[in-house]
Design an enzyme around this catalytic site. Structure first.
Site, PDB file in Angstrom:
ATOM      1  N   GLY A   1       3.564   2.244  10.979  1.00  0.00           N
ATOM      2  CA  GLY A   1       3.273   1.411  12.147  1.00  0.00           C
ATOM      3  C   GLY A   1       3.037  -0.049  11.792  1.00  0.00           C
ATOM      4  O   GLY A   1       3.652  -0.943  12.353  1.00  0.00           O
TER       5      GLY A   1
ATOM      6  N   GLU B   1      -2.227  -3.892   7.047  1.00  0.00           N
ATOM      7  CA  GLU B   1      -3.325  -4.845   7.220  1.00  0.00           C
ATOM      8  C   GLU B   1      -3.450  -5.897   6.123  1.00  0.00           C
ATOM      9  O   GLU B   1      -4.556  -6.404   5.888  1.00  0.00           O
ATOM     10  CB  GLU B   1      -4.635  -4.053   7.284  1.00  0.00           C
TER      11      GLU B   1
ATOM     12  N   HIS C   1      -9.309  -3.727  10.082  1.00  0.00           N
ATOM     13  CA  HIS C   1      -9.285  -3.504   8.629  1.00  0.00           C
ATOM     14  C   HIS C   1      -9.779  -4.734   7.855  1.00  0.00           C
ATOM     15  O   HIS C   1     -10.155  -4.609   6.700  1.00  0.00           O
ATOM     16  CB  HIS C   1      -7.860  -3.201   8.159  1.00  0.00           C
TER      17      HIS C   1
ATOM     18  N   GLU D   1      -5.315  -2.871  12.792  1.00  0.00           N
ATOM     19  CA  GLU D   1      -5.019  -3.687  11.595  1.00  0.00           C
ATOM     20  C   GLU D   1      -6.002  -4.849  11.503  1.00  0.00           C
ATOM     21  O   GLU D   1      -6.450  -5.204  10.420  1.00  0.00           O
ATOM     22  CB  GLU D   1      -3.577  -4.200  11.615  1.00  0.00           C
TER      23      GLU D   1
ATOM     24  N   GLU E   1       0.846  -1.186   0.000  1.00  0.00           N
ATOM     25  CA  GLU E   1       0.000   0.000   0.000  1.00  0.00           C
ATOM     26  C   GLU E   1       0.889   1.246   0.000  1.00  0.00           C
ATOM     27  O   GLU E   1       1.837   1.306   0.778  1.00  0.00           O
ATOM     28  CB  GLU E   1      -0.906   0.042   1.241  1.00  0.00           C
TER      29      GLU E   1
HETATM   30  N1  B3K Z   1      -2.948   1.028   5.730  1.00  0.00           N
HETATM   31  C1  B3K Z   1      -1.643   1.171   6.307  1.00  0.00           C
HETATM   32  C2  B3K Z   1      -0.929   2.402   5.895  1.00  0.00           C
HETATM   33  C3  B3K Z   1      -0.234   2.298   4.604  1.00  0.00           C
HETATM   34  C4  B3K Z   1       0.621   3.499   4.347  1.00  0.00           C
HETATM   35  C5  B3K Z   1       1.181   3.494   2.981  1.00  0.00           C
HETATM   36  N2  B3K Z   1       2.096   4.583   2.750  1.00  0.00           N
HETATM   37  C6  B3K Z   1      -1.668   1.092   7.794  1.00  0.00           C
HETATM   38  C7  B3K Z   1      -2.953   1.410   8.436  1.00  0.00           C
HETATM   39  O1  B3K Z   1      -3.470   2.495   8.371  1.00  0.00           O
HETATM   40  O2  B3K Z   1      -3.516   0.531   9.020  1.00  0.00           O
HETATM   41 ZN    ZN Z   2      -5.407   1.835   8.852  1.00  0.00          ZN
END
Ligand code: B3K
Ligand code: ZN
Length: 857
Positions: free
Chosen positions: A251, A254, A291, A288, A123
């Site tokens: 951090g 997901e 998600h 996570e 992502e």
């Molecule tokens: N969806 C990911 C974040 C991705 C960041 C890409 N640069 C983590 C989160 O928000 O759960």
């Molecule tokens: Zn997220």
């Protein structure tokens, strides 16, 4: 020849011209020459009229070895962004083989290596660095993956069908793809879903870390149960894997069935992790996991809809933490963070909508606005509808859109339908940037109380004019003796202004009280700036008696801010009585022995230097960061002296021999003890903190004492800490950070310079880089040193980091977004730092976009 990158626009969205029935990937892993074979079954999108019929596959930094359509090899023309080629007007199979170099991948996007293990981050647009593919979230497909490697643990999404072979039955966009291979060990457990399906749970880590996974595992199981009871959502595979990696840009991620985490959000032991770390681990693991439904089963149509999954999932993780810890403490902590990060963003050159309308680099939009303001918008929706209709609307959303890639319109339509409401005005929260300002005033007229509200949404880049937002204002009234005469009532401020009249006699059942104090924006019911003049005595009344814990805390915060800002702006003279009044109000508050220690700790904590800077600007005065730090420090010591016996009591209330437990109640007691210790300590009174440092049996207490000692100029403790923890990388990150962030400004710059030559300053590791460079940014008096050394240091390191890892550099560059707050000299120095970044050869698209937005007037 290089072209300036063109923005991508929401208005230009067109669906992809093809659907994918299946994706089969096979990896032969090699550190410098990994081979990836793909076999993808495409068919024309029956909705061809509305779609883009060009067959374009994204691909970056790939070496194409071979390509074939329906088994017939050919040589497509490739650019550095991907390839386009003629395809049949019927279903066909695309096959390709590419070679990639994970070891050379320092950007940590796509397939890369961390301490000898392979891992991925796709992502938002990293899958295109793994193979040619329509790398966009609205293209969803089931994947099978085969991994060939000598490494013992080979993981991908879905369920394992044979060693190294994985099948994910749930259609997903490429950004949720993941692969991990390494010499890993698991902390394992089991979960049985509400409908009885067994799930294997594994947290995979490097061999020495396996004893630090128990808390994350417990948090995972509690999250899984919570999502069943609160949202009716069950897990949907027979295994859920989490992997902890040391080199990670954010951090956690997901990926379907295979979450990948920054190890700092997994690993914990009492000796090495603070209470804050435990809290973060719990909430990121939950985030996570949540998600899986809000993001994975239902994803985003395009990246403009990012808040559809992120704002909603943050809201869900906030609800979870509220439920398993203390709801008032959670709300206050979230608002502190929202104001520090999102309000700041919304007030400066980086302001953007919760649903942006254009971007150059989507990685730059994983912001506090998308996440935290996005979550506030969901919270307001729930406030308007009530818990039951909110839950029913979510149910409809999950049932109607399972397996789809959706928009904000799809989400809102579910609530409009369930609740039979029109959300068109509410939707402005998604399309207008800037923090609305709500002004409130009141007037007594006999037995009536007249309350007036008005709102104003400030101009932001590209949005000079705004329409009124729809703002839920929760309100109560207190009589002068502290009795509540109106309990929390929701007011809908949906126009430029609103006038209300209350019959005080009726509310108090006969005689109107002499004095009445309104408690406005209870629970921080909307993400707005409340502008309301109130006497210190009225604020003290709210601090003492409000039934709304958020507004009790808010009253203390406003009292502290007002006395500190008055002194910062107008000098000390004349502030003595005002201060005594505030200190006494804090003392009275602390006398209530029934209060939650974590809540008292928040009430006694001072506004940050950054908060005070913004408040100084709001008061029309150019901020002096050195003075702000001095005033804040001096008044913390005053409070320490004024409340001394009470604060000593808080310290003594913690039994030093009690075994450590990370639960919220125990953490709250430690938070209060350490807040008290901080207020009581000064360079001439360090014995308590030195003793606390020497006798600490857990990282929370040890680090709190260390921060105090560094702030007060005692470097011996820092050296002792370094010697003790040099082999624990996550603890050493804390040391790098605090050595600079807590140091007196004169020392912080020299320390930062020296630490950048430390043998263990592995700057390509994002955690270490954020610790040291972010540590300096977190020390405003040092970062804004009038010499400009702070700006130079940070700019130099951002430029260097940009060459290796653009995402991390771009994210941290927002340190410069407040340049307009400062005096002409500092403005010139900050702009100079931005210009130097802009002119640096080979500047990434990521950092270039951030710098140009900050430079724009
Ligand atoms: N969806 C990911 C974040 C991705 C960041 C890409 N640069 C983590 C989160 O928000 O759960
Ligand atoms: Zn997220």
């Amino acid at each position: 020849m290089t072209h300036a990158p063109q923005p991508v626009r929401l208005a230009d969205y067109t669906p992809f011209g093809y659907l994918i029935d299946s994706v089969a990937l096979s990896f032969t892993l090699h550190p410098t020459a990994t081979r990836v074979k793909s076999k993808i079954a495409f068919r024309p999108n029956p909705d061809q009229d509305a779609t883009d019929p060009r067959f374009f596959l994204h691909g970056e930094q790939l070496t194409l070895i071979s390509a074939a359509i329906d088994g017939v090899p050919f040589a497509p023309v490739v650019t550095d962004a991907g390839l386009s080629c003629p395809v049949p007007d019927a279903p066909f199979v695309w096959e390709a083989e590419v070679e990639i170099n994970p070891q050379a991948n320092t950007a940590l996007e796509g397939l890369y290596m961390s301490n000898g293990m392979y891992c991925t981050q796709c992502e938002a647009e990293g899958f295109r660095k793994i193979t040619y593919y329509p790398d966009r979230p609205d293209v969803m497909a089931p994947f099978t993956v085969q991994i060939d490697s000598d490494l013992p643990v080979l993981l991908s999404n879905g369920n394992e069908t044979a060693p190294g072979q994985w099948t994910d039955p749930w259609p997903k966009p490429a950004y949720l793809f993941a692969l991990v291979a390494g010499d890993l060990v698991a902390h394992s457990d089991h979960f049985t879903t509400a409908s009885g399906a067994p799930v294997d749970l594994n947290i995979w880590v490097r061999p020495g870390d396996v004893d630090k996974c128990a808390y994350a595992m417990d948090a995972l199981k509690r999250s899984m149960r919570w999502d069943e009871t609160e949202y009716g959502r069950e897990y949907d595979l027979s295994v859920f894997n989490i992997v902890a990696v040391d080199d990670f840009n954010m951090g956690a991620m997901e990926n379907k069935g295979l979450n990948i985490f920054n190890s700092s959000y997994i690993l914990a032991s009492p000796e090495t992790a603070t209470d804050k770390d435990y809290l973060w681990i719990e909430s990121v693991v939950a985030h996570e996991y949540f998600h899986n439904w809000t993001g994975n089963r239902i994803t985003c149509r395009d990246w403009f809809q990012l808040c559809l999954k992120e704002g909603l999932t943050v809201f869900r993780d906030q609800q979870f933490t509220s439920d398993v810890r203390s709801a008032p403490v959670k709300r206050i902590e979230d608002v502190i963070k929202l104001r520090a990060r999102q309000f700041r963003e919304d007030a400066g050159p980086l302001a953007h909508n919760v649903r942006p309308e254009q971007f150059i680099e989507i990685s730059n939009f994983y912001t506090a606005t998308i996440y935290e303001k996005g979550a506030e918008v969901i919270g307001m929706l729930r406030t308007y509808l009530g818990a039951d209709l909110y839950r029913a609307g979510c149910e409809l959303y999950f049932n109607r859109h399972d397996g789809q890639a959706c928009t904000i319109e799809d989400w809102l339509a579910c609530f409009e339908e369930i609740a039979a409401v029109d959300l068109s005005q509410f939707k402005r929260w998604y399309s207008q940037a800037g923090t609305p300002k709500v002004s409130a005033s009141w007037r007594r007229d006999g037995d009536s109380l007249h309350l007036s509200f008005s709102q104003q949404v400030p101009p932001t880049p590209g949005q000079p004019m705004k329409e009124p937002a729809k703002i839920p204002v929760s309100l109560g009234l207190l009589a002068g003796d502290g009795t509540e005469i109106l309990s929390s009532t929701l007011i809908d401020l949906d126009g430029p202004s609103l006038d209300l009249t209350f019959d005080l006699a009726a509310l108090s059942g006969g005689t109107a009280p002499d004095h009445v104090v309104p408690s406005i924006l209870r629970g921080f019911s909307a993400p707005v700036v409340l502008d309301m003049e109130m006497t210190a005595a009225d604020r003290a009344l709210l601090l003492a008696h409000d039934t709304d814990p958020f507004n009790r805390w808010e009253a203390a915060r406003s009292l502290l801010k007002e006395v500190l800002v008055a002194e910062i702006c107008h000098g000390e003279a004349g502030q003595k009585d005002a201060r005594a009044m505030v200190w006494n109000a804090l003392q009275d508050f602390c006398n209530d022995t029934t209060l939650d220690p974590a809540f008292i700790a928040l009430v006694l904590s001072f506004p940050s230097e950054d908060d005070l800077t913004q408040a100084t600007v709001d008061a029309g005065v150019v901020p002096d960061p050195t003075l702000i730090a001095q005033v804040r420090d001096a008044r913390m010591r005053d409070v320490g002296a004024w409340l001394k016996p009470t604060l000593e009591g808080f310290i003594d209330a913690v039994d030093p021999d009690a075994p450590f437990s990370p639960d919220a109640a125990s953490a709250g007691k430690r938070a209060l003890r350490n807040t008290a210790l901080s207020l009581l300590s000064s360079p001439s009174d360090l014995a308590r903190a030195q003793d606390a440092f020497a006798s600490a049996t857990n990282m929370t207490d040890q680090l709190a004492a260390l921060a105090i000692l560094i702030r007060c100029g005692d470097r011996d403790a820092a050296a002792a800490f370094e010697a003790q923890w040099q082999h624990e990388r996550l603890v050493l990150d804390k040391w790098f950070m605090i050595s600079v962030a807590s140091a007196p400004s004169a020392e912080a710059l020299d320390t930062a310079g020296a630490l950048s030559h430390h043998a263990l300053f592995d700057w390509k590791n994002p955690n270490r880089f954020r610790a040291l460079i972010g540590g300096l940014v977190a020390n405003p008096a040092a970062f804004h040193d009038p010499s400009g050394r702070g700006y130079d240091f940070v700019a130099k390191w951002l430029i260097r980091m940009d060459g290796a890892n653009p995402q991390t550099a771009a994210r941290m560059s927002s340190a410069f977004d407040t340049w307009r707050r400062y005096d002409a000299d500092r403005q010139a120095l900050m702009q100079n730092a931005l210009s130097r970044m802009a002119a640096s050869p080979g500047l990434s698209r990521d950092l270039a976009e951030m710098v140009s937005r900050m430079q724009a007037a």
